[in-house]
Design an enzyme around this catalytic site. Structure first.
Site, PDB file in Angstrom:
ATOM      1  N   GLU A  40       0.863  -1.180   0.000  1.00  0.00           N
ATOM      2  CA  GLU A  40       0.000   0.000   0.000  1.00  0.00           C
ATOM      3  C   GLU A  40       0.901   1.232   0.000  1.00  0.00           C
ATOM      4  O   GLU A  40       1.734   1.414   0.884  1.00  0.00           O
ATOM      5  CB  GLU A  40      -0.984  -0.003   1.165  1.00  0.00           C
ATOM      6  CG  GLU A  40      -0.429  -0.225   2.540  1.00  0.00           C
ATOM      7  CD  GLU A  40      -1.487  -0.086   3.634  1.00  0.00           C
ATOM      8  OE1 GLU A  40      -2.336   0.823   3.554  1.00  0.00           O
ATOM      9  OE2 GLU A  40      -1.453  -0.887   4.578  1.00  0.00           O
ATOM     10  N   ASP A  91      -3.338   7.420  11.540  1.00  0.00           N
ATOM     11  CA  ASP A  91      -1.916   7.110  11.626  1.00  0.00           C
ATOM     12  C   ASP A  91      -1.279   7.636  12.899  1.00  0.00           C
ATOM     13  O   ASP A  91      -1.614   8.718  13.383  1.00  0.00           O
ATOM     14  CB  ASP A  91      -1.180   7.693  10.412  1.00  0.00           C
ATOM     15  CG  ASP A  91      -1.612   7.040   9.116  1.00  0.00           C
ATOM     16  OD1 ASP A  91      -1.652   5.800   9.088  1.00  0.00           O
ATOM     17  OD2 ASP A  91      -1.919   7.752   8.153  1.00  0.00           O
TER      18      ASP A  91
END
Length: 256
Positions: A48, A59
């Site tokens: 990815e 994140d």
């Protein structure tokens, strides 16, 4: 070929698959290229490629910092598409997906973004901040183009919610191993095993497990419970500490 069929085919000869993650432009596209070459050479199945965004809400601090530094260095969405096209052509054994946030897709134009993703040879997209209820056109366009719009299971998902999400998914299900953001260590205990059993009952798509997977022991623990281990923050930390040449041995050791 359908991504789910392709992954299941690979599972005929592998106990578990690997998906890796990197932030495009961090620390540079040249280093990204070297990382991908080493990942491909050591049998990574999916990669990815994250298009940096200023507010990557899923994140943790390592990937947040990488995204910020990439943006500060001037990375553009067009750079990501061009680089992605080069990588898909150079490493045909890898199934590439774009990971980003919906603001990037919306600003580019949803249909244009997905069409371009397909044209450069990618297999799907991962957009963690787009709930399926708000992504009807994204899901429909992905279906029309033959792209996999990857969906998420989380430990807080009810069985009913899992079935609802799985019905809209293609390619594989991304099973978030724990609550919170990426990067923190995940504890492999009975609760994780129970969660993955619930995930398995909800879908016949392959299960990819991410958030905190960082070692050979982690990957070994997932064998028999999931189909693909997702390695993200650990690789970025490794490159920061030892340089991109350390990526190949690290990936090889995950399954060795």
């Amino acid at each position: 070929m359908d991504l789910a069929i392709e992954l299941k085919r690979r599972l005929n000869t592998k106990p578990i698959l690997l998906m890796t993650h990197l932030v495009l432009g961090y620390p540079s596209l040249a280093v990204n290229r070297e990382m991908i070459a080493q990942m491909a050479a050591n049998g990574v199945d999916c990669i990815e490629l994250q298009i940096p965004f200023s507010e990557p809400i899923a994140d943790g601090p390592v990937i947040l910092k990488a995204s910020q530094q990439s943006l500060e260095a001037g990375i553009k969405v067009e750079d990501c598409f061009r680089f992605g096209q080069e990588m898909a052509a150079e490493f045909p054994s890898v199934r590439f997906l774009f990971m980003t946030y919906y603001n990037i897709v919306f600003k580019y134009g949803e249909e244009a973004f997905l069409r371009r993703t397909k044209e450069i040879g990618f297999w799907g997209t991962i957009i963690p901040d787009l709930p399926p209820e708000e992504g009807a056109t994204y899901l429909a366009t992905s279906e029309d183009l033959g792209l996999a719009p990857i969906q998420f299971f989380t430990p807080t998902s009810t069985d009913e919610r899992m079935r609802e999400v799985a019905a809209l998914a293609k390619g594989f299900m991304y099973c978030v191993a724990r609550r919170g953001v990426t990067g923190k260590q995940t504890t492999f205990d009975d609760s994780l095993a129970t969660y993955l059993t619930r995930c398995r009952k909800a879908t016949d798509l392959p299960l990819a497990v991410g958030f905190g997977i960082s070692s050979r022991d982690d990957v070994a623990m997932l064998q028999g419970k999931a189909d693909m281990a997702v390695i993200g923050t650990a690789t970025i930390k490794l490159v920061d500490a030892q340089g991109p040449e350390a990526v190949g041995p690290f990936i090889a050791g995950l399954l060795g």
